[in-house]
Design a protein around this motif. Structure first.
Motif, PDB file in Angstrom:
ATOM      1  N   SER A   1       0.915  -1.321   0.080  1.00  0.00           N
ATOM      2  CA  SER A   1       0.067   0.041  -0.099  1.00  0.00           C
ATOM      3  C   SER A   1       0.856   1.150   0.014  1.00  0.00           C
ATOM      4  O   SER A   1       0.414   2.377  -0.805  1.00  0.00           O
ATOM      5  N   PHE A   2       1.879   1.212   0.602  1.00  0.00           N
ATOM      6  CA  PHE A   2       2.869   2.338   0.811  1.00  0.00           C
ATOM      7  C   PHE A   2       4.042   2.603  -0.021  1.00  0.00           C
ATOM      8  O   PHE A   2       4.412   1.284  -0.480  1.00  0.00           O
ATOM      9  N   VAL A   3       4.455   3.464  -0.437  1.00  0.00           N
ATOM     10  CA  VAL A   3       5.861   3.640  -1.309  1.00  0.00           C
ATOM     11  C   VAL A   3       6.715   2.753  -0.449  1.00  0.00           C
ATOM     12  O   VAL A   3       7.530   2.155  -1.193  1.00  0.00           O
ATOM     13  N   ASN A   4       6.987   3.207   0.927  1.00  0.00           N
ATOM     14  CA  ASN A   4       8.155   2.567   1.621  1.00  0.00           C
ATOM     15  C   ASN A   4       7.368   1.792   2.648  1.00  0.00           C
ATOM     16  O   ASN A   4       6.673   2.287   3.559  1.00  0.00           O
ATOM     17  N   ASN A   5       7.490   0.414   2.543  1.00  0.00           N
ATOM     18  CA  ASN A   5       6.805  -0.379   3.508  1.00  0.00           C
ATOM     19  C   ASN A   5       7.064  -0.119   5.161  1.00  0.00           C
ATOM     20  O   ASN A   5       8.005   0.453   5.443  1.00  0.00           O
ATOM     21  N   PRO A   6       5.977  -0.296   5.982  1.00  0.00           N
ATOM     22  CA  PRO A   6       6.272   0.043   7.460  1.00  0.00           C
ATOM     23  C   PRO A   6       7.351  -1.140   7.901  1.00  0.00           C
ATOM     24  O   PRO A   6       7.447  -2.170   7.435  1.00  0.00           O
ATOM     25  N   PRO A   7       7.540  -1.078   9.409  1.00  0.00           N
ATOM     26  CA  PRO A   7       8.376  -2.138   9.887  1.00  0.00           C
ATOM     27  C   PRO A   7       7.843  -3.643   9.812  1.00  0.00           C
ATOM     28  O   PRO A   7       6.652  -3.618   9.693  1.00  0.00           O
ATOM     29  N   ALA A   8       8.517  -4.725   9.987  1.00  0.00           N
ATOM     30  CA  ALA A   8       8.052  -5.759   9.799  1.00  0.00           C
ATOM     31  C   ALA A   8       6.959  -6.409  10.879  1.00  0.00           C
ATOM     32  O   ALA A   8       6.084  -6.949  10.652  1.00  0.00           O
TER      33      ALA A   8
ATOM     34  N   ALA B   1       0.004   8.396  -2.760  1.00  0.00           N
ATOM     35  CA  ALA B   1       0.911   8.331  -3.793  1.00  0.00           C
ATOM     36  C   ALA B   1       0.889   7.254  -4.813  1.00  0.00           C
ATOM     37  O   ALA B   1       1.460   7.223  -5.723  1.00  0.00           O
ATOM     38  N   LEU B   2       0.494   6.137  -4.417  1.00  0.00           N
ATOM     39  CA  LEU B   2       0.240   4.895  -5.302  1.00  0.00           C
ATOM     40  C   LEU B   2      -0.903   4.842  -5.818  1.00  0.00           C
ATOM     41  O   LEU B   2      -1.435   3.780  -6.397  1.00  0.00           O
ATOM     42  N   HIS B   3      -1.999   5.753  -5.755  1.00  0.00           N
ATOM     43  CA  HIS B   3      -3.307   5.621  -6.353  1.00  0.00           C
ATOM     44  C   HIS B   3      -3.247   5.797  -7.646  1.00  0.00           C
ATOM     45  O   HIS B   3      -3.674   4.731  -8.347  1.00  0.00           O
ATOM     46  N   PRO B   4      -2.173   6.400  -8.472  1.00  0.00           N
ATOM     47  CA  PRO B   4      -2.079   6.201  -9.918  1.00  0.00           C
ATOM     48  C   PRO B   4      -1.479   4.953 -10.286  1.00  0.00           C
ATOM     49  O   PRO B   4      -1.520   4.857 -11.683  1.00  0.00           O
ATOM     50  N   LEU B   5      -1.180   4.185  -9.564  1.00  0.00           N
ATOM     51  CA  LEU B   5      -0.445   2.742 -10.079  1.00  0.00           C
ATOM     52  C   LEU B   5      -1.633   1.816  -9.841  1.00  0.00           C
ATOM     53  O   LEU B   5      -1.911   1.070 -10.677  1.00  0.00           O
ATOM     54  N   TYR B   6      -2.306   1.564  -8.474  1.00  0.00           N
ATOM     55  CA  TYR B   6      -3.307   0.566  -8.302  1.00  0.00           C
ATOM     56  C   TYR B   6      -4.677   0.650  -8.579  1.00  0.00           C
ATOM     57  O   TYR B   6      -5.475  -0.084  -9.130  1.00  0.00           O
ATOM     58  N   ASP B   7      -5.022   2.273  -8.464  1.00  0.00           N
ATOM     59  CA  ASP B   7      -6.460   2.390  -8.597  1.00  0.00           C
ATOM     60  C   ASP B   7      -6.798   2.380  -9.853  1.00  0.00           C
ATOM     61  O   ASP B   7      -5.981   2.711 -10.943  1.00  0.00           O
ATOM     62  N   ALA B   8      -8.061   2.162 -10.261  1.00  0.00           N
ATOM     63  CA  ALA B   8      -8.602   2.199 -11.439  1.00  0.00           C
ATOM     64  C   ALA B   8     -10.135   3.201 -11.550  1.00  0.00           C
ATOM     65  O   ALA B   8     -11.048   2.684 -11.760  1.00  0.00           O
ATOM     66  N   THR B   9      -9.996   4.135 -11.299  1.00  0.00           N
ATOM     67  CA  THR B   9     -11.083   5.362 -11.152  1.00  0.00           C
ATOM     68  C   THR B   9     -10.789   6.469 -12.260  1.00  0.00           C
ATOM     69  O   THR B   9     -11.761   7.214 -12.178  1.00  0.00           O
ATOM     70  N   ASN B  10      -9.959   6.292 -12.989  1.00  0.00           N
ATOM     71  CA  ASN B  10     -10.025   7.439 -14.112  1.00  0.00           C
ATOM     72  C   ASN B  10     -11.221   7.265 -14.928  1.00  0.00           C
ATOM     73  O   ASN B  10     -11.315   6.247 -15.734  1.00  0.00           O
ATOM     74  N   PRO B  11     -11.960   8.525 -14.939  1.00  0.00           N
ATOM     75  CA  PRO B  11     -13.321   8.376 -15.839  1.00  0.00           C
ATOM     76  C   PRO B  11     -12.915   8.983 -17.216  1.00  0.00           C
ATOM     77  O   PRO B  11     -14.149   8.765 -18.037  1.00  0.00           O
ATOM     78  N   ASP B  12     -11.801   9.174 -17.574  1.00  0.00           N
ATOM     79  CA  ASP B  12     -11.716   9.474 -18.995  1.00  0.00           C
ATOM     80  C   ASP B  12     -11.450   8.158 -19.916  1.00  0.00           C
ATOM     81  O   ASP B  12     -10.708   7.689 -20.117  1.00  0.00           O
TER      82      ASP B  12
END
Length: 581
Positions: free
Chosen positions: A361-368, A387-398
């Motif tokens: 979920s995060f750019v840098n993972n939290p501690p183990a 920050a990773l919304h444009p990678l994983y999410d699929a909400t672009n309405p265009d």
């Protein structure tokens, strides 16, 4: 903002639909056959497909690992398996004697990690049942055993979008090599994360598929897994570490909701056809002096229930962090998802949220040693996820490129889905209309919402449907779908994932084991009750005449109200944006 259609419009529309019987285009696929494309036979041996060079698609190390004939559903297939570098596994099933020039790619649920060729939302689909499709799917770049796959930047990309896209490319190459004939039409069908994959294809790769079917899409992947499920799990955990509400209280809550809202659509049938018109006060369930504790809720349980319906809010500002929570009428489906059977039992929400938060979920993972207790529901957390919304999410309405390519899109969702709020699908449908104009949107997109349906299957309402046949007719005939018939599933009927239908809140198919079942077909039980579902924002209302279990006893009616905006921290997610690679 809320807007309500005026009474004049309602009256005129009701008269028109009543005069037409309220229905259009709802025939079973056998009565509404798809175009009869000719059968193409294989032009080469199955085993020769292992010689195809895939390095130009997936890079060095990409290859077909096996190609052998097998039997599925009484028919012969050439089953091809391979790998696209670094670890995208794929499988393609090629009919030996019945291919009718169509390609179907099937999505994968949860965090994937397996290959499954089960097509959903295709109950009774004649061209599928007659083995007319070449079918493919992918594990999206990792195995289920790799709980930490998100530690690899490449595997994040493969899960986000690359695995599905490259599987489409390689499948088409294999099809053409086997039959010496390209697929005339390509379709994608997925639910849950498979729905996200479906929308991602339409948004990122508008040329890949002619028709896309997106069910219960996890389109807001970041807020969905990291925040919604985490909130539901944490909210229902008391200071003693035990569940505050258990499955034992869910029938009480559900019946109270139905008593208040079931009849809003004019029919008492145990289903809420328009949950957003339901305004149930959960405080009415609070125990009063002298009440039997089994017939009411404690003050803590009432407060918890209110938070579960509402979903996560940011500390301090109180702003919503998701589009919406579970809808009224979905309560029985909560069991096993974020409400345990007993106070100490595991729940799906915890099991899906924690791995996502720890590794992807995060750019840098939290501690183990990170746990849900470490998660803060703050604006800062949301922005870190953004920050990773444009990678994983699929909400672009265009979807202008998809529409220009002639693509067609059907979105569908169960109103009683406890995993992914159907308001996500409503918000996306609305956003596409705002971005492209409603007339343009309606020329290539439809949204169907099913009362009483759980996540991808099952529930109190009719949950079997065939969207593949109307999609094929829309793409190949230009026949836009209107009413779709839904059927009541038989008790414990297997769904398209090879798992039992989710009666009374069974966890979703992707949560149940690591099996890769053989290809199965959804069937419609004999004499199953049926009901139509209409394109949003309309729904089916009993006409007052005829059998309530027959489709032709229902007419079309607009929802009581619709919403053009859902206020939350990610409102801008539903505006055009640039994807990241």
């Amino acid at each position: 903002m809320v807007f309500t259609r005026n009474k004049y419009y309602r009256a005129i529309f009701a008269l028109i639909t009543a005069g037409m019987g309220g229905l259009s285009g709802h025939a079973h696929s056998a009565e509404n056959p798809v175009p009869a494309l000719s059968v193409i036979k294989p032009a080469t041996g199955c085993a020769t497909l292992t010689n195809i060079d895939l390095t130009g698609i997936g890079g060095a190390g990409s290859k077909i690992t096996s190609a052998a004939e097998t039997t599925q559903n009484g028919a012969a297939f050439c089953m091809v398996e391979g790998t696209l570098a670094p670890a995208i596994g794929f499988r393609v099933a090629l009919p030996m004697a019945s291919w009718r020039q169509r390609f179907l790619q099937v999505g994968c649920g949860g965090l994937c990690g397996r290959i499954d060729l089960q097509a959903g939302a295709a109950a009774g689909c004649a061209p599928l049942n007659s083995n007319g499709f070449a079918i493919a799917s992918t594990n999206m770049g990792h195995t289920q055993e790799e709980e930490d796959f998100g530690n690899d930047a490449q595997k994040r990309k493969d899960f986000a979008y690359r695995g599905v896209h490259l599987t489409a490319v390689v499948s088409k190459k294999i099809i053409e090599a086997f039959y010496h004939h390209p697929a005339a039409y390509a379709y994608f069908d997925g639910c849950s994360d498979g729905g996200r994959e479906a929308l991602m294809e339409a948004q990122r790769y508008p040329q890949d598929f002619n028709g896309v079917i997106a069910g219960a899409a996890a389109m807001n992947f970041q807020s969905q897994n990291a925040l919604y499920h985490a909130w539901q799990a944490v909210t229902n955990t008391g200071s003693d570490g035990k569940a505050i509400i258990t499955a034992a209280q869910l029938p009480l809550i559900h019946q109270a909701v139905l008593a208040h809202c079931d009849a809003l659509d004019g029919q008492k049938d145990g289903l809420i056809a328009d949950p957003q018109a339901c305004h149930f006060d959960v405080s009415s369930l609070r125990c009063k002096a002298g009440d039997n504790a089994s017939s009411c809720l404690s003050g803590l349980q009432v407060a918890t229930l209110r938070r579960l319906y509402d979903g996560p809010r940011a500390e301090g500002s109180g702003q919503k962090m998701i589009v919406g929570g579970p809808q009224f009428g979905s309560e029985l489906a909560w069991a096993g998802v974020f409400i345990p059977q007993s106070a100490n039992d595991p729940i799906f929400s915890r099991n899906i949220a924690l791995p996502a938060l720890k590794t992807i979920s995060f750019v840098n993972n939290p501690p183990a040693g990170y746990t849900l207790k470490d998660l803060r529901f703050t604006r800062e957390t949301f922005d870190a996820l953004r920050a990773l919304h444009p990678l994983y999410d699929a909400t672009n309405p265009d979807l202008s490129a998809f529409a220009a390519a002639g693509g067609k899109l059907i979105i569908w969702h169960g109103w009683a889905d406890p995993h992914i709020s159907p308001l996500n699908s409503v918000a996306y449908h609305t956003a596409v209309g705002k971005t492209l104009g409603e007339a343009k949107r309606d020329s290539f997109e439809r949204l169907y919402l099913l009362p009483g349906m759980y996540h991808c299957s099952g529930g109190e309402g009719p949950s079997l449907l065939d969207l593949l046949t109307p999609m094929v007719n829309w793409v190949e005939r230009g026949q836009a779908p209107q009413a779709i018939t839904t059927w009541q599933a038989a008790p414990q009927q297997k769904n398209s994932f090879g798992q039992p239908m989710m009666e009374k809140g069974t966890p979703p198919p992707e949560a149940a084991g690591h099996q890769q079942p053989p290809m199965r077909l959804e069937t419609i039980p004999a004499n199953a009750a049926s009901r139509p579902v209409f394109p949003y924002p309309d729904y089916a209302v009993y006409s007052g005449k005829g059998d309530v279990n027959r489709t032709d006893s229902y007419v079309r009616k607009p929802l009581h109200q619709t919403y053009d905006t859902y206020h939350w921290l990610g409102e801008d997610f539903y505006t055009p944006y640039t994807f990241i690679e």
